[in-house]
Design a protein around this motif. Structure first.
Motif, PDB file in Angstrom:
ATOM      1  N   VAL A  35       0.837  -1.201   0.000  1.00  0.00           N
ATOM      2  CA  VAL A  35       0.000   0.000   0.000  1.00  0.00           C
ATOM      3  C   VAL A  35       0.873   1.254   0.000  1.00  0.00           C
ATOM      4  N   ALA A  36       1.872   1.286   0.854  1.00  0.00           N
ATOM      5  CA  ALA A  36       2.752   2.459   0.929  1.00  0.00           C
ATOM      6  C   ALA A  36       3.521   2.648  -0.376  1.00  0.00           C
ATOM      7  N   ARG A  37       3.996   1.550  -0.965  1.00  0.00           N
ATOM      8  CA  ARG A  37       4.752   1.662  -2.218  1.00  0.00           C
ATOM      9  C   ARG A  37       3.891   2.171  -3.364  1.00  0.00           C
ATOM     10  N   LYS A  38       2.613   1.875  -3.344  1.00  0.00           N
ATOM     11  CA  LYS A  38       1.722   2.351  -4.408  1.00  0.00           C
ATOM     12  C   LYS A  38       1.556   3.857  -4.357  1.00  0.00           C
ATOM     13  N   LEU A  39       1.725   4.454  -3.194  1.00  0.00           N
ATOM     14  CA  LEU A  39       1.591   5.903  -3.056  1.00  0.00           C
ATOM     15  C   LEU A  39       2.930   6.624  -3.280  1.00  0.00           C
ATOM     16  N   ARG A  40       4.025   5.966  -2.896  1.00  0.00           N
ATOM     17  CA  ARG A  40       5.345   6.607  -3.013  1.00  0.00           C
ATOM     18  C   ARG A  40       5.667   6.981  -4.452  1.00  0.00           C
ATOM     19  N   GLY A  41       6.301   8.129  -4.588  1.00  0.00           N
ATOM     20  CA  GLY A  41       6.756   8.569  -5.901  1.00  0.00           C
ATOM     21  C   GLY A  41       5.720   9.321  -6.708  1.00  0.00           C
ATOM     22  N   LEU A  42       4.510   9.429  -6.187  1.00  0.00           N
ATOM     23  CA  LEU A  42       3.473  10.169  -6.897  1.00  0.00           C
ATOM     24  C   LEU A  42       3.446  11.615  -6.424  1.00  0.00           C
ATOM     25  N   SER A  43       3.016  12.491  -7.294  1.00  0.00           N
ATOM     26  CA  SER A  43       2.759  13.871  -6.880  1.00  0.00           C
ATOM     27  C   SER A  43       1.493  13.877  -6.038  1.00  0.00           C
ATOM     28  N   ASP A  44       1.309  14.930  -5.276  1.00  0.00           N
ATOM     29  CA  ASP A  44       0.081  15.052  -4.486  1.00  0.00           C
ATOM     30  C   ASP A  44      -1.146  15.029  -5.390  1.00  0.00           C
ATOM     31  N   ALA A  45      -1.051  15.700  -6.519  1.00  0.00           N
ATOM     32  CA  ALA A  45      -2.191  15.746  -7.448  1.00  0.00           C
ATOM     33  C   ALA A  45      -2.512  14.354  -7.985  1.00  0.00           C
ATOM     34  N   ALA A  46      -1.497  13.599  -8.359  1.00  0.00           N
ATOM     35  CA  ALA A  46      -1.725  12.249  -8.895  1.00  0.00           C
ATOM     36  C   ALA A  46      -2.321  11.337  -7.824  1.00  0.00           C
ATOM     37  N   ALA A  47      -1.867  11.484  -6.591  1.00  0.00           N
ATOM     38  CA  ALA A  47      -2.362  10.647  -5.502  1.00  0.00           C
ATOM     39  C   ALA A  47      -3.811  10.956  -5.151  1.00  0.00           C
ATOM     40  N   ARG A  48      -4.246  12.184  -5.400  1.00  0.00           N
ATOM     41  CA  ARG A  48      -5.615  12.616  -5.111  1.00  0.00           C
ATOM     42  C   ARG A  48      -6.576  12.378  -6.270  1.00  0.00           C
ATOM     43  N   ARG A  49      -6.050  12.051  -7.406  1.00  0.00           N
ATOM     44  CA  ARG A  49      -6.862  11.960  -8.622  1.00  0.00           C
ATOM     45  C   ARG A  49      -7.895  10.836  -8.531  1.00  0.00           C
ATOM     46  N   ARG A  50      -9.126  11.154  -8.848  1.00  0.00           N
ATOM     47  CA  ARG A  50     -10.200  10.160  -8.870  1.00  0.00           C
ATOM     48  C   ARG A  50     -10.211   9.480 -10.227  1.00  0.00           C
ATOM     49  N   LEU A  51     -10.037   8.167 -10.200  1.00  0.00           N
ATOM     50  CA  LEU A  51      -9.967   7.392 -11.440  1.00  0.00           C
ATOM     51  C   LEU A  51     -11.115   6.399 -11.571  1.00  0.00           C
ATOM     52  N   VAL A  52     -11.929   6.321 -10.540  1.00  0.00           N
ATOM     53  CA  VAL A  52     -13.084   5.416 -10.528  1.00  0.00           C
ATOM     54  C   VAL A  52     -14.300   6.223 -10.082  1.00  0.00           C
ATOM     55  N   PRO A  53     -15.516   5.730 -10.328  1.00  0.00           N
ATOM     56  CA  PRO A  53     -16.713   6.505  -9.969  1.00  0.00           C
ATOM     57  C   PRO A  53     -16.826   6.841  -8.481  1.00  0.00           C
ATOM     58  N   SER A  54     -16.306   5.985  -7.614  1.00  0.00           N
ATOM     59  CA  SER A  54     -16.374   6.279  -6.174  1.00  0.00           C
ATOM     60  C   SER A  54     -15.331   7.334  -5.822  1.00  0.00           C
ATOM     61  N   ALA A  55     -15.324   7.736  -4.564  1.00  0.00           N
ATOM     62  CA  ALA A  55     -14.356   8.737  -4.084  1.00  0.00           C
ATOM     63  C   ALA A  55     -13.002   8.118  -3.749  1.00  0.00           C
ATOM     64  N   THR A  57      -9.336   7.125  -3.879  1.00  0.00           N
ATOM     65  CA  THR A  57      -8.089   7.585  -4.500  1.00  0.00           C
ATOM     66  C   THR A  57      -6.938   6.881  -3.796  1.00  0.00           C
ATOM     67  N   LEU A  58      -5.764   6.930  -4.389  1.00  0.00           N
ATOM     68  CA  LEU A  58      -4.603   6.333  -3.720  1.00  0.00           C
ATOM     69  C   LEU A  58      -4.352   7.007  -2.379  1.00  0.00           C
ATOM     70  N   ALA A 159      -5.321  -0.303  -4.608  1.00  0.00           N
ATOM     71  CA  ALA A 159      -4.203   0.615  -4.859  1.00  0.00           C
ATOM     72  C   ALA A 159      -3.415   0.195  -6.097  1.00  0.00           C
ATOM     73  N   ASP A 160      -3.270  -1.096  -6.299  1.00  0.00           N
ATOM     74  CA  ASP A 160      -2.548  -1.588  -7.473  1.00  0.00           C
ATOM     75  C   ASP A 160      -3.259  -1.159  -8.761  1.00  0.00           C
ATOM     76  N   ILE A 161      -4.565  -1.299  -8.767  1.00  0.00           N
ATOM     77  CA  ILE A 161      -5.342  -0.894  -9.947  1.00  0.00           C
ATOM     78  C   ILE A 161      -5.257   0.613 -10.153  1.00  0.00           C
ATOM     79  N   LEU A 162      -5.416   1.382  -9.075  1.00  0.00           N
ATOM     80  CA  LEU A 162      -5.348   2.836  -9.199  1.00  0.00           C
ATOM     81  C   LEU A 162      -3.970   3.303  -9.651  1.00  0.00           C
ATOM     82  N   ARG A 163      -2.920   2.659  -9.152  1.00  0.00           N
ATOM     83  CA  ARG A 163      -1.565   3.055  -9.581  1.00  0.00           C
ATOM     84  C   ARG A 163      -1.357   2.709 -11.056  1.00  0.00           C
ATOM     85  N   GLU A 164      -1.871   1.570 -11.485  1.00  0.00           N
ATOM     86  CA  GLU A 164      -1.763   1.218 -12.902  1.00  0.00           C
ATOM     87  C   GLU A 164      -2.494   2.247 -13.766  1.00  0.00           C
ATOM     88  N   LEU A 165      -3.661   2.666 -13.335  1.00  0.00           N
ATOM     89  CA  LEU A 165      -4.409   3.682 -14.080  1.00  0.00           C
ATOM     90  C   LEU A 165      -3.708   5.046 -14.050  1.00  0.00           C
TER      91      LEU A 165
END
Length: 173
Positions: A35-55, A57-58, A159-165
Motif C-alpha cells: 500500500v505504501a509503495r503504491k503511493l510513493r513517488g506520486l505527486s500530491d495531485a496524482a495521488a488525489r486523482r479520482r480514477l473510478v466513480p467512487s471517491a 483515491t490512492l 491501490a494496485d489498480i489505481l496506480r496502474e491507471l
C-alpha cells in the motif's frame, strides 16, 4: 537438485516455516508495504486523482488504512479514555476524505507511524488475548491480525489498480 532462489523482499515467503505470529505479522507487513509503495513517488495531485466513480483515491486509501490501524490496535488493545472507536459506515466513508493539508509525504508518515504503533502494541499480547468490541462482543488479537491482513490486502489490490491507471506501474515492487 535445483536450488530455489527466494526473493528476500517477499516477507511471507521468508516466514513460510515460522510460527503463527511470524506468519501473520509477515503477511500484514507485506500488504502494508505494498500500500505504501503504491503511493510513493506520486505527486500530491496524482495521488488525489479520482480514477473510478467512487471517491476512492490512492491518497484516500492510505488515509483510510491509517484509521483502520488506529481503530483496531490502539483503540482496542490500549484505549485511552478519550478514544472513540469508529464503527459507522459514515465514519468509514469519511476516512477516505482528504484535507487540504494531506500530502503524499504526510499521509505516508501518518500511516507508517500508525503501523509501527500497531506492531508495538500487538507484540505486547499473546495471540489469544481477547478484548471487548462494541459490535462483535469480543475479539482476539489473532482475529484482529487476520482481519487487518484481509482489509489491507483488499485495499492493496485497489491501490494496485489505481496506480496502474495513474502511471502504468504494476506489481508488488
Amino acid at each position: 537438485m535445483t536450488k530455489i532462489v527466494i526473493d528476500p523482499t517477499l516477507g511471507p515467503v521468508l516466514a513460510r516455516t515460522g510460527d503463527e505470529r511470524a506468519v501473520l505479522n509477515s503477511f500484514l507487513d507485506f500488504h502494508r508495504d505494498i500500500v505504501a509503495r503504491k503511493l510513493r513517488g506520486l505527486s500530491d495531485a496524482a495521488a488525489r486523482r479520482r480514477l473510478v466513480p467512487s471517491a476512492t483515491t490512492l491518497a484516500g486509501l492510505v488515509k483510510h488504512l491509517t484509521l483502520v490501524e488506529r481503530n483496531w490496535f490502539p483503540r482496542l488493545l490500549a484505549p485511552r479514555p478519550d478514544d472513540v472507536y469508529e464503527t459507522t459506515e459514515e465514519a468509514a466513508a469519511a476516512s477516505f476524505a482528504l484535507d487540504d493539508a494531506d500530502t503524499v509525504q504526510s499521509l505516508l508518515a501518518d500511516y507508517e507511524q500508525a503501523c509501527a504503533l500497531s506492531r508495538d502494541l500487538a507484540a505486547r499480547f499473546d495471540l489469544d488475548h481477547v478484548v471487548p468490541h462494541e459490535q462483535l462482543g469480543e475479539v482476539s488479537l489473532r482475529w484482529i491480525l487476520t482481519h487487518l491482513i484481509e482489509e489491507t490486502a483488499r485495499h492493496a489490490g485497489h491501490a494496485d489498480i489505481l496506480r496502474e491507471l495513474t502511471d502504468g506501474s504494476t506489481g508488488v515492487r
